[in-house]
Motif scaffolding. Structure first.
Motif, mmCIF file in Angstrom:
data_model
loop_
_atom_site.group_PDB
_atom_site.id
_atom_site.type_symbol
_atom_site.label_atom_id
_atom_site.label_comp_id
_atom_site.label_asym_id
_atom_site.label_seq_id
_atom_site.Cartn_x
_atom_site.Cartn_y
_atom_site.Cartn_z
ATOM 1 N N VAL A 37 70.591 -7.589 16.163
ATOM 2 C CA VAL A 37 69.269 -8.196 16.334
ATOM 3 C C VAL A 37 68.541 -7.451 17.455
ATOM 4 O O VAL A 37 69.076 -7.307 18.559
ATOM 5 N N VAL A 91 65.333 -16.382 7.290
ATOM 6 C CA VAL A 91 65.790 -15.072 6.821
ATOM 7 C C VAL A 91 66.374 -15.268 5.423
ATOM 8 O O VAL A 91 67.163 -16.171 5.195
ATOM 9 N N LEU A 96 67.938 -9.581 3.945
ATOM 10 C CA LEU A 96 69.162 -9.009 4.492
ATOM 11 C C LEU A 96 69.680 -7.857 3.634
ATOM 12 O O LEU A 96 70.149 -6.856 4.165
ATOM 13 N N SER A 99 68.089 -4.889 4.619
ATOM 14 C CA SER A 99 68.355 -4.456 5.994
ATOM 15 C C SER A 99 69.829 -4.096 6.197
ATOM 16 O O SER A 99 70.272 -3.929 7.313
ATOM 17 N N LEU A 120 68.303 -6.922 12.004
ATOM 18 C CA LEU A 120 67.193 -7.862 11.955
ATOM 19 C C LEU A 120 66.257 -7.578 13.122
ATOM 20 O O LEU A 120 66.678 -7.602 14.286
ATOM 21 N N TYR A 122 63.489 -9.058 15.216
ATOM 22 C CA TYR A 122 63.099 -10.448 15.470
ATOM 23 C C TYR A 122 62.478 -10.553 16.854
ATOM 24 O O TYR A 122 63.048 -10.079 17.832
#
Length: 171
Positions: A37, A91, A96, A99, A120, A122
């Protein structure tokens, strides 16, 4: 009721079902999802695992991770962990899947796992789950590298971050 996990083989194919306890006690090969993240501006989420964790308690880790249970996919596990551990909602599986970064197999005396790693971006607030996470920090790459040298860091998290930097061609 105890959590049931899949034991898998070297090619990540299902072998049998068993308890989380047996997977941990015998370091059986299983599946896990990991999510790196970051905020898109060079700061990555690093968290200190709770001292109550069954493996690597008190270690720092990059992003979040979770063991895939018998009723989940790698992606649904990643979504669950983002919600449970950080309070990140909204999400999707499709997000996903797009990603997905890489898959790796980690082996040691303590843990053996096939890990799918996602990314991710964010920028929102996080609400760390106190049963899972003791502390959260945002750090740049140079600081994380130094942090890994001086702090107790989760070995899979360290490997995942190094592979991420290699993939993204970041020195």
């Amino acid at each position: 009721m105890e959590e049931i996990l899949y034991v898998v083989d070297e090619k990540d194919k299902f072998v049998r079902k068993t308890t989380r306890k047996e997977v941990r006690e015998n370091a059986l090969l299983h599946r896990c999802s990991r999510i790196i993240v970051h905020n898109g501006n060079g700061l990555f989420l690093v968290q200190k695992r709770s001292m109550e964790k069954d493996i690597y308690p008190g270690c720092w880790d990059i992003g979040v991770a979770g063991t895939v249970n018998k009723s989940e996919s790698y992606e649904s596990t990643a979504i669950r962990e983002l919600m449970e551990e950080l309070g990140i909602i909204g999400v999707s599986n499709i997000q996903l899947m797009h990603s997905f970064l890489f898959k790796l197999k980690y082996t040691s005396k303590l843990s053996n796992a096939h890990c799918k790693v996602y990314e991710l971006v964010y920028n929102g607030a996080v609400k760390p789950q106190k049963e899972e996470i003791d502390e959260v920090k945002l750090m740049g790459i140079a600081k994380i590298k130094k942090f890994m040298e001086i702090e107790k860091f989760h070995p899979i998290g360290k490997l995942v971050f190094e592979k991420y930097l290699e993939l993204k061609k970041i020195k």
